[in-house]
Design a protein around this motif. Structure first.
Motif, PDB file in Angstrom:
ATOM      1  N   ALA A 184      51.854  14.270  75.573  1.00 36.98           N
ATOM      2  CA  ALA A 184      53.235  13.856  75.798  1.00 36.98           C
ATOM      3  C   ALA A 184      53.568  12.590  75.013  1.00 36.98           C
ATOM      4  O   ALA A 184      54.632  12.494  74.386  1.00 36.98           O
ATOM      5  CB  ALA A 184      53.476  13.644  77.290  1.00 36.98           C
ATOM      6  N   MET A 185      52.681  11.613  75.042  1.00 41.07           N
ATOM      7  CA  MET A 185      52.940  10.362  74.335  1.00 41.07           C
ATOM      8  C   MET A 185      53.098  10.582  72.837  1.00 41.07           C
ATOM      9  O   MET A 185      54.057  10.113  72.219  1.00 41.07           O
ATOM     10  CB  MET A 185      51.803   9.363  74.590  1.00 41.07           C
ATOM     11  N   ALA A 234      65.035   2.352  78.107  1.00 42.09           N
ATOM     12  CA  ALA A 234      63.714   2.557  77.524  1.00 42.09           C
ATOM     13  C   ALA A 234      62.972   3.699  78.210  1.00 42.09           C
ATOM     14  O   ALA A 234      63.215   4.008  79.385  1.00 42.09           O
ATOM     15  CB  ALA A 234      62.882   1.276  77.631  1.00 42.09           C
ATOM     16  N   ASP A 235      62.061   4.327  77.473  1.00 39.50           N
ATOM     17  CA  ASP A 235      61.082   5.200  78.115  1.00 39.50           C
ATOM     18  C   ASP A 235      60.129   4.319  78.924  1.00 39.50           C
ATOM     19  O   ASP A 235      59.947   3.134  78.611  1.00 39.50           O
ATOM     20  CB  ASP A 235      60.279   5.982  77.073  1.00 39.50           C
ATOM     21  N   VAL A 236      59.500   4.883  79.943  1.00 36.10           N
ATOM     22  CA  VAL A 236      58.525   4.120  80.720  1.00 36.10           C
ATOM     23  C   VAL A 236      57.317   4.999  81.003  1.00 36.10           C
ATOM     24  O   VAL A 236      57.454   6.172  81.373  1.00 36.10           O
ATOM     25  CB  VAL A 236      59.134   3.577  82.035  1.00 36.10           C
ATOM     26  N   THR A 286      60.856   9.116  81.846  1.00 36.64           N
ATOM     27  CA  THR A 286      59.730   8.611  82.622  1.00 36.64           C
ATOM     28  C   THR A 286      58.510   9.480  82.347  1.00 36.64           C
ATOM     29  O   THR A 286      58.574  10.705  82.449  1.00 36.64           O
ATOM     30  CB  THR A 286      60.035   8.621  84.123  1.00 36.64           C
ATOM     31  N   PHE A 287      57.416   8.835  82.002  1.00 39.40           N
ATOM     32  CA  PHE A 287      56.142   9.509  81.760  1.00 39.40           C
ATOM     33  C   PHE A 287      55.197   9.091  82.882  1.00 39.40           C
ATOM     34  O   PHE A 287      54.766   7.941  82.937  1.00 39.40           O
ATOM     35  CB  PHE A 287      55.557   9.095  80.414  1.00 39.40           C
ATOM     36  N   CYS A 288      54.886  10.010  83.779  1.00 45.45           N
ATOM     37  CA  CYS A 288      54.137   9.678  84.993  1.00 45.45           C
ATOM     38  C   CYS A 288      52.768  10.351  84.995  1.00 45.45           C
ATOM     39  O   CYS A 288      52.667  11.587  85.032  1.00 45.45           O
ATOM     40  CB  CYS A 288      54.934  10.111  86.220  1.00 45.45           C
ATOM     41  N   VAL A 342      59.935   1.469  74.675  1.00 50.47           N
ATOM     42  CA  VAL A 342      59.100   1.961  75.769  1.00 50.47           C
ATOM     43  C   VAL A 342      58.506   0.786  76.536  1.00 50.47           C
ATOM     44  O   VAL A 342      58.101  -0.217  75.946  1.00 50.47           O
ATOM     45  CB  VAL A 342      57.972   2.893  75.257  1.00 50.47           C
ATOM     46  N   ASP A 343      58.508   0.911  77.864  1.00 54.15           N
ATOM     47  CA  ASP A 343      57.839  -0.041  78.739  1.00 54.15           C
ATOM     48  C   ASP A 343      56.568   0.608  79.266  1.00 54.15           C
ATOM     49  O   ASP A 343      56.614   1.694  79.852  1.00 54.15           O
ATOM     50  CB  ASP A 343      58.739  -0.437  79.910  1.00 54.15           C
TER      51      ASP A 343
END
Length: 394
Positions: A92-93, A147-149, A176-178, A102-103
């Motif tokens: 994903a990243m 931002a993306d996080v 959001t990337f969890c 991105v944070d």
């Protein structure tokens, strides 16, 4: 409360009650109660192509059961990808980051790994890292709406989790990337707040390693289909072809060859969860396990939860610190030696395996209390921890 000074003079007798299943590892985690290798092997399509009709149908079944148990909304995509949770999150990243600032939120080792990738490997132009020590959370209010996080929902190596998704803006512009690998099936994941969610079978499902689950919201799919990353992507990271999502990945057509034995094992775990009553029941089991160990912690003088804020305490990867004055006064190397001695005593007695804290975390213990663990075993562990502590300290 126990008296640690008295423990030096008189070590307690070995407890009479023993955990039936001593597997408290935080990954791979305990198999479900009643699990047998024979039952899994009997349903596995061994020696068959994963692209044949029946094996492919089993892969699709694993995907559909995952979505059903987790309550994944319609319109989200669930896929099986290579290389466990790490592979899913890296995929994903590398495929989606760079379109926006991105944070990166860091409060344990895996979050630190994602931050390192963003800043050192991907070398993103506007990557901000928000950090907190083990046992604490960064200031979530600092996350930028545009931002993306990227963050871990539950810090597997620190025992700290975000208490909810209220800090994520409903009208956010970024994704959001969890990393939910030790949260899935045991904690509430608010899907409306999550765009990219990953986990692996070997945590709350008690499955085998090597395979990851990737869940994408419609917003994440849109990013994939409209953003071309300024970097080459390895074959196993590619989720689009000709600017369109590769739908087969989310219908059982895996990017590379999966282990059909692992797939059958995952389906076995998911069926067990459904028979329990689904997500409500699996979360309740983890909550009961956490309650059992935290009640023991609250009544014990020599140990504390590494996470001071009760709202941020994990109900799966419970991390503990030794606060006995004599042990806490030792340098870090000596504290780690003491922990090794303590866990070795438990392993030798066959009552608890693999409960030392993570190698990058502060010296201490880590006890898996996820869905596949029985509460009676967690309750039986406490007296054994007291015995091992007193014996090691003596």
């Amino acid at each position: 409360m126990s008296d640690p000074e008295a423990a030096v003079l008189t070590a307690p007798a070995k407890p009479s009650a023993t955990p039936v299943r001593p597997e408290f590892s935080s990954g791979p985690c305990a198999k479900r109660p009643g699990w047998t290798a024979e039952a899994v092997a009997a349903r596995a399509f061994l020696g068959r192509s994963h692209r044949a009709a029946k094996p492919k149908a089993q892969l699709k079944d694993a995907i559909e059961r995952t979505a059903r148990v987790l309550g994944v909304p319609a319109g989200y995509r669930v896929g099986i990808v290579p290389a466990s949770d790490t592979g899913a999150f890296e995929m994903a990243m590398w495929s989606m980051l760079g379109a926006r600032p991105v944070d990166m939120l860091v409060w344990e080792s895996f979050g630190q790994g994602w931050a390192t990738d963003a800043t050192k490997q991907l070398k993103l132009a506007d990557a901000r890292v928000l950090t907190a020590p083990y046992g604490e959370l960064p200031d979530l209010a600092q996350v930028r709406r545009d931002a993306d996080v990227c963050f871990t929902w539950n810090g597997t190596t620190s025992g700290a989790r975000v208490p909810n998704g209220d800090w994520i803006a409903d009208d956010r512009e970024g994704l959001t990337f969890c990393d939910a690998t030790s949260a899935a099936f045991a904690q509430d994941l608010p899907w409306a707040k999550l765009d990219v969610t990953t986990f692996s079978w070997q945590k709350a499902m008690g499955g085998e390693g090597g395979h990851g689950i990737l869940i994408l919201s419609p917003r994440a799919v849109e990013r994939l289909e409209t953003f071309t990353p300024p970097r080459p992507l390895p074959k196993i990271f590619r989720l689009t072809k000709g600017g369109k999502l590769i739908d087969g990945v989310f219908a059982g057509e895996t990017i590379n060859t999966p282990s059909m034995l692992c797939v059958a094992d995952a389906v076995d775990a998911l069926e067990w969860m459904e028979k329990l009553g689904g997500l409500e029941a699996t979360r309740a089991r983890a909550d009961a396990n956490f309650t059992a160990i935290q009640e023991w912690v609250d009544a014990t003088a020599w140990v504390e939860n590494l996470v001071a804020d009760p709202a941020a305490r994990s109900n799966t990867s419970v991390c503990l610190k030794i606060v006995d004055p004599a042990i806490a006064a030792l340098d870090e190397a000596a504290q780690r030696d003491f922990v090794k001695k303590l866990v070795k005593l438990l392993e030798t007695e066959g009552v608890a395996y693999d409960i030392a804290g993570y190698r990058d975390a502060p010296p201490g213990l880590r006890v898996w209390c996820g869905t596949t663990v029985d509460t009676a075993d967690v309750a039986a562990l406490g007296p054994w921890l007291d015995w091992a502590f007193a014996s090691a300290r003596a």
